[in-house]
Design a protein around this motif. Sequence first.
Motif, short mmCIF file in Angstrom:
data_model
loop_
_atom_site.label_atom_id
_atom_site.label_comp_id
_atom_site.label_asym_id
_atom_site.label_seq_id
_atom_site.Cartn_x
_atom_site.Cartn_y
_atom_site.Cartn_z
N LEU A 263 15.29 7.51 -5.45
CA LEU A 263 14.50 7.15 -6.63
C LEU A 263 14.48 8.30 -7.61
O LEU A 263 14.07 9.41 -7.27
CB LEU A 263 13.06 6.84 -6.22
CG LEU A 263 12.79 5.47 -5.63
CD1 LEU A 263 11.46 5.45 -4.90
CD2 LEU A 263 12.81 4.42 -6.72
N ARG A 264 14.93 8.04 -8.83
CA ARG A 264 14.82 9.06 -9.87
C ARG A 264 13.41 9.02 -10.46
O ARG A 264 12.78 10.06 -10.62
CB ARG A 264 15.86 8.82 -10.96
CG ARG A 264 15.73 9.81 -12.11
CD ARG A 264 16.86 9.71 -13.09
NE ARG A 264 16.96 8.40 -13.71
CZ ARG A 264 17.77 8.13 -14.72
NH1 ARG A 264 18.56 9.07 -15.21
NH2 ARG A 264 17.83 6.93 -15.23
N ALA B 63 2.75 8.48 -2.83
CA ALA B 63 3.56 7.68 -1.90
C ALA B 63 5.00 7.57 -2.38
O ALA B 63 5.94 7.69 -1.58
CB ALA B 63 2.95 6.29 -1.72
N TRP B 64 5.21 7.35 -3.68
CA TRP B 64 6.56 7.25 -4.22
C TRP B 64 7.28 8.59 -4.13
O TRP B 64 8.48 8.63 -3.80
CB TRP B 64 6.54 6.76 -5.66
CG TRP B 64 6.12 5.33 -5.81
CD1 TRP B 64 5.00 4.85 -6.42
CD2 TRP B 64 6.81 4.17 -5.32
NE1 TRP B 64 4.96 3.49 -6.34
CE2 TRP B 64 6.06 3.04 -5.67
CE3 TRP B 64 8.00 3.98 -4.61
CZ2 TRP B 64 6.45 1.74 -5.35
CZ3 TRP B 64 8.38 2.69 -4.29
CH2 TRP B 64 7.62 1.59 -4.66
N ILE B 65 6.57 9.68 -4.38
CA ILE B 65 7.18 11.02 -4.25
C ILE B 65 7.57 11.25 -2.78
O ILE B 65 8.66 11.74 -2.49
CB ILE B 65 6.21 12.11 -4.74
CG1 ILE B 65 5.89 11.92 -6.24
CG2 ILE B 65 6.75 13.51 -4.46
CD1 ILE B 65 7.04 12.10 -7.19
N ASP B 66 6.68 10.88 -1.87
CA ASP B 66 6.98 11.03 -0.44
C ASP B 66 8.20 10.20 -0.04
O ASP B 66 8.95 10.59 0.86
CB ASP B 66 5.78 10.62 0.42
CG ASP B 66 4.60 11.57 0.29
OD1 ASP B 66 4.78 12.69 -0.25
OD2 ASP B 66 3.49 11.19 0.73
N LEU B 67 8.40 9.07 -0.70
CA LEU B 67 9.55 8.21 -0.39
C LEU B 67 10.86 8.81 -0.93
O LEU B 67 11.93 8.50 -0.42
CB LEU B 67 9.33 6.81 -0.97
CG LEU B 67 10.40 5.77 -0.67
CD1 LEU B 67 10.55 5.53 0.83
CD2 LEU B 67 10.08 4.47 -1.38
N SER C 151 0.84 -1.20 0.00
CA SER C 151 0.00 0.00 0.00
C SER C 151 0.87 1.25 0.00
O SER C 151 2.10 1.18 0.16
CB SER C 151 -0.89 0.01 1.24
OG SER C 151 -0.09 0.22 2.40
N GLY C 152 0.23 2.39 -0.14
CA GLY C 152 0.95 3.66 -0.04
C GLY C 152 1.63 3.81 1.30
O GLY C 152 2.76 4.30 1.39
N ALA C 153 0.97 3.37 2.36
CA ALA C 153 1.57 3.44 3.71
C ALA C 153 2.82 2.55 3.79
O ALA C 153 3.82 2.93 4.39
CB ALA C 153 0.55 3.03 4.76
#
Length: 191
Positions: A135-136, A151-155, A117-119
């Motif tokens: 992450l590029r 979620a990926w941007i937050d990571l 999940s996003g979480a």
Amino acid sequence: LENGGIELNVKKFIDLLPGASMIPEAILEKLASELEGQIRKLTDGFLEDAELALNRYASAKPDYYGEVVVLRNGTALYASLRDALVRLTKDNRLIDLLVLTHGGKDSIALNGDTSVSGADIRAIRAHNDGKPIRLRAVYMMNCEGSSLNRAWIDLGAKASVGSVGTNYLPEPTTFFFFQNWKNGQPFAEAA
């Protein structure tokens, strides 16, 4: 990532066939189960194998990437994804992530009827001492992939693109994206 499962519900279609009501329910259930297994084998095995062979991800090293990690079948687990992203970040690698799997709203389907999940994605940061993952770009054509962009941007991702709505066959779109990306098209244009 492993091309995980989705709910096919073949039984619903079998029930619509003329004469289906005269066949015992146990036999209909077994028939549905067998058909679902064959459909999964075709999509999960054949299409994924074709995608991996056509794009030759592993052969993108060393021309395009210093390291290529393919998580598939028994290795397509959340812990494997998390650990690979953290390890590559700590090795000072810049990461491009291609997600070739099924999914749903706020989820990526993995092996063994599990999902991310996003979480779960955001929680990866905790395993990297709270620091962003390097992450590029993240490319996901699984159903509802766009629901995980934030979620990926937050990571730590600089860019993330995912399908809006449904995409039953992420393999062909991923093939064309990766070919365009390797040929030098900018991320947004390739996507």
